[in-house]
Each structure stands twice: as C-alpha cells, then as structure tokens.
Write a protein that holds these residues in place. Structure first.
Motif, PDB file in Angstrom:
ATOM      1  N   VAL A   1       0.856  -1.190   0.000  1.00 34.32           N
ATOM      2  CA  VAL A   1       0.000   0.000   0.000  1.00 34.32           C
ATOM      3  C   VAL A   1       0.890   1.237   0.000  1.00 34.32           C
ATOM      4  CG1 VAL A   1      -1.904  -1.134   1.197  1.00 34.32           C
ATOM      5  CG2 VAL A   1      -0.165   0.070   2.523  1.00 34.32           C
ATOM      6  N   SER A   2       0.369   2.348  -0.505  1.00 32.99           N
ATOM      7  CA  SER A   2       1.110   3.606  -0.561  1.00 32.99           C
ATOM      8  C   SER A   2       0.497   4.621   0.388  1.00 32.99           C
ATOM      9  CB  SER A   2       1.098   4.172  -1.981  1.00 32.99           C
ATOM     10  OG  SER A   2       1.666   3.270  -2.894  1.00 32.99           O
ATOM     11  N   ASP A   3       1.363   5.342   1.085  1.00 36.14           N
ATOM     12  CA  ASP A   3       0.938   6.442   1.944  1.00 36.14           C
ATOM     13  C   ASP A   3       0.809   7.690   1.070  1.00 36.14           C
ATOM     14  OD1 ASP A   3       0.657   8.562   3.690  1.00 36.14           O
ATOM     15  OD2 ASP A   3       2.246   7.917   5.054  1.00 36.14           O
ATOM     16  N   PRO A   4      -0.398   8.208   0.865  1.00 38.96           N
ATOM     17  CA  PRO A   4      -0.563   9.370  -0.007  1.00 38.96           C
ATOM     18  C   PRO A   4       0.073  10.636   0.549  1.00 38.96           C
ATOM     19  CG  PRO A   4      -2.614   8.878   1.125  1.00 38.96           C
ATOM     20  CD  PRO A   4      -1.681   7.752   1.435  1.00 38.96           C
TER      21      PRO A   4
ATOM     22  N   VAL B   1      -4.795  -2.306   3.320  1.00 44.34           N
ATOM     23  CA  VAL B   1      -5.350  -1.076   2.779  1.00 44.34           C
ATOM     24  C   VAL B   1      -4.821   0.099   3.597  1.00 44.34           C
ATOM     25  CG1 VAL B   1      -7.410  -1.156   4.248  1.00 44.34           C
ATOM     26  CG2 VAL B   1      -7.505   0.066   2.063  1.00 44.34           C
ATOM     27  N   TRP B   2      -4.654   1.247   2.937  1.00 42.03           N
ATOM     28  CA  TRP B   2      -4.256   2.449   3.657  1.00 42.03           C
ATOM     29  C   TRP B   2      -5.513   3.122   4.184  1.00 42.03           C
ATOM     30  CZ3 TRP B   2      -0.126   4.636   5.760  1.00 42.03           C
ATOM     31  CH2 TRP B   2      -0.233   5.962   6.178  1.00 42.03           C
ATOM     32  N   ALA B   3      -5.555   3.378   5.510  1.00 41.58           N
ATOM     33  CA  ALA B   3      -6.704   4.023   6.141  1.00 41.58           C
ATOM     34  C   ALA B   3      -6.395   5.511   6.300  1.00 41.58           C
ATOM     35  CB  ALA B   3      -7.000   3.383   7.494  1.00 41.58           C
ATOM     36  N   SER B   4      -6.957   6.340   5.427  1.00 38.51           N
ATOM     37  CA  SER B   4      -6.664   7.776   5.446  1.00 38.51           C
ATOM     38  C   SER B   4      -7.153   8.437   6.732  1.00 38.51           C
ATOM     39  CB  SER B   4      -7.308   8.456   4.234  1.00 38.51           C
ATOM     40  OG  SER B   4      -6.769   7.964   3.034  1.00 38.51           O
ATOM     41  N   ALA B   5      -8.279   7.965   7.269  1.00 42.45           N
ATOM     42  CA  ALA B   5      -8.823   8.568   8.481  1.00 42.45           C
ATOM     43  C   ALA B   5      -7.920   8.331   9.691  1.00 42.45           C
ATOM     44  CB  ALA B   5     -10.219   8.017   8.759  1.00 42.45           C
TER      45      ALA B   5
END
Length: 284
Positions: free
Chosen positions: A155-158, A206-210
């Motif tokens: 996964v990528s950290d935006p 999955v990357w969790a943006s929250a």
C-alpha cells in the motif's frame, strides 16, 4: 457495317465496366473494418492497484506465469458483461506479485506510475510503469530487500509517498514482516523480518486515510508453518508515526433501541417486546 459506331459503343461499355470496377475497389478499400473488443485472459495471483480513477492489473497465473498488463477506467460507465479493458505494454512474466501506485508528487512522473514488487521467478524485483509514456523500466539500481518475495501486499501512503510491503515469504525460509520503499529516494527506507510463527502471506492490506495507518486482515502463516487461515476477525494496524503494530479487538455491543407492547382484545393477556441491536466493532 458501321465500325465506328460499334467501336464507340464498345468503348463506352468498357469505360462503364472500368468505372464500376474502380467504384467497387474503392468501396472495398475504404470501408472501415470493425475491431473486436479486447478481452483479457483470466488469471489469478496477479498484482493490482488503483491510480487516477483507473484499475491496473499485471501478471498472474493462467496456464503459466503471465506478462499481461491491463487497465479499466473507473471514471466512466461500462457494461458489467463487457467491461472496457485496455491492453497495455506487457510487464514481467510473474505471479504472486504486488502492485503499488506512485503519485506524481512522489517522484512518479507527470501522471504517476505503478511499482511492481517481487513475485515468483521475477528477473527484476522492482519494475516501474510510467503512465504518461506507457513504458516499463526495470529498476536494477535499487537494492532489493529479498531475492524474491511472494504472497505479500503493498500500500502507498498518499501523504509521504512511502510504499509499505506487508508479509510474504521467499527463498531459504525468509519471511518479510514490513519493508518500506521510498520512491523519492529510489531506495529502501527500512526492512524488518518475521519468523515462521509470525509470518503472514496472502494478506489483504489497505491504507486508512482517516487513521493514517495500514490495516491488514486475513491471510495465513507462510509454509512450512501452519497454513490455516487466520480468520476474517483478525484485524491488525501498523501506525507509521510510532512505527508500532496494534491488534484490533472485536467487541460486540448490545443496545436496546426501544420496545412496543400490545394487549389482546379479549383481555386475556398481551406482550411487550424489546428491540435489541448487536453491533460488532474493532477497537485498538
């Protein structure tokens, strides 16, 4: 006998036949041919990622390792029975790989790029696809963390652009816990290994943006350890800011939403009913 009249008639007839033949040739030559819609080969164990409202799928296994690379535009409508797949330039022939998006802001090129990571029988551990040019580049200058790796997720950290590679296993009983690739520096930022008992393969991530974290769930232990599934209730979280792993605990919360009652018309009794709702949540 009027030979001049006969020759003139014959000439007009030949001219008519010649004109008709040319018209037919023009019709056959310039009529556009209908092209069949591209249909990708079905595969499993492929790498996939989303970027710029498009889904990209590379590699996988059909009857052998595949180099197929396709995309699907998710910003427009298409029939579920006939999705509008686009065939792209083939990547490496490999299976059990991971694919991660690299944004333009993270040194991914003007339209971003995709990073293909590991896989079985892969000549190069890292390869990059530039979306703008439509070309692959083997990243031989990047020191790979493993000889090969399979069963991992990425996964990528935006926010930072860092790519987190979770789980997977390789040659000589090597197990990856978490390895981090920095696309801006084009080098590995960190690498940590696991043991057979703590290994993880075929995991979903999955990357969790929250939460600014990586959530992982499911998967199995890597062979030769017990390869039974870990269960959908096993949800873990990696927090990059503290570089710590947390186990999410599933709890069931019961709450009474209300009640209603009724009385029989003959006065011989009645009933009251409470409505109870059970909610499952994961807590750190």
């Amino acid at each position: 006998m009027n030979t001049s009249g006969t020759m003139a008639h014959r000439s007009r007839k030949q001219l008519f036949l010649l004109s008709s033949s040319l018209a037919l040739i023009a019709t056959v030559t310039f009529t556009p041919l209908a092209h069949a819609q591209f249909a990708p080969v079905g595969s499993r164990r492929m790498g996939f990622a989303m970027i710029n409202d498009a889904l990209y799928i590379q590699g996988g296994f059909d009857t052998d390792a595949s180099n197929q690379f396709i995309s699907l535009d998710l910003s427009t409508s298409w029939s579920t029975t006939s999705p509008s797949w686009t065939q792209l330039k083939d990547g490496q022939s490999t299976t059990h790989l991971a694919l991660a998006p690299i944004s333009a802001a993270s040194n991914g090129g003007t339209k971003g790029s995709l990073l293909a990571i590991g896989g079985m029988s892969t000549p190069v551990f890292f390869s990059s696809f530039d979306i703008n040019s439509g070309q692959w580049q083997n990243m031989t200058g990047v020191k790979a963390p493993y000889t090969y790796l399979e069963g991992h997720a990425a996964v990528s950290d935006p926010n930072t652009g860092l790519v987190y590679m979770i789980g997977g296993y390789g040659a000589n009983n090597t197990y990856n816990q978490l390895s981090v690739y920095d696309p801006k520096a084009k080098s590995m930022a960190s690498q940590s290994s696991a043991t057979a008992a703590t290994s993880l393969t075929d995991v979903a991530a999955v990357w969790a943006s929250a939460r600014n974290s990586v959530l992982t769930f499911g998967g199995t232990r890597a062979p030769p350890a017990n390869t039974n599934g870990l269960g959908s209730g096993d949800l873990s979280e990696y927090v990059p800011s503290s570089k710590t792993w947390k186990t999410m605990v599933r709890k069931t919360i019961e709450t009474t939403m209300g009640f209603f009652s009724f009385v029989r018309g003959d006065g011989l009794g009645g009933m009251s009913v409470s409505v109870c709702v059970c909610v499952c949540v994961w807590c750190v």
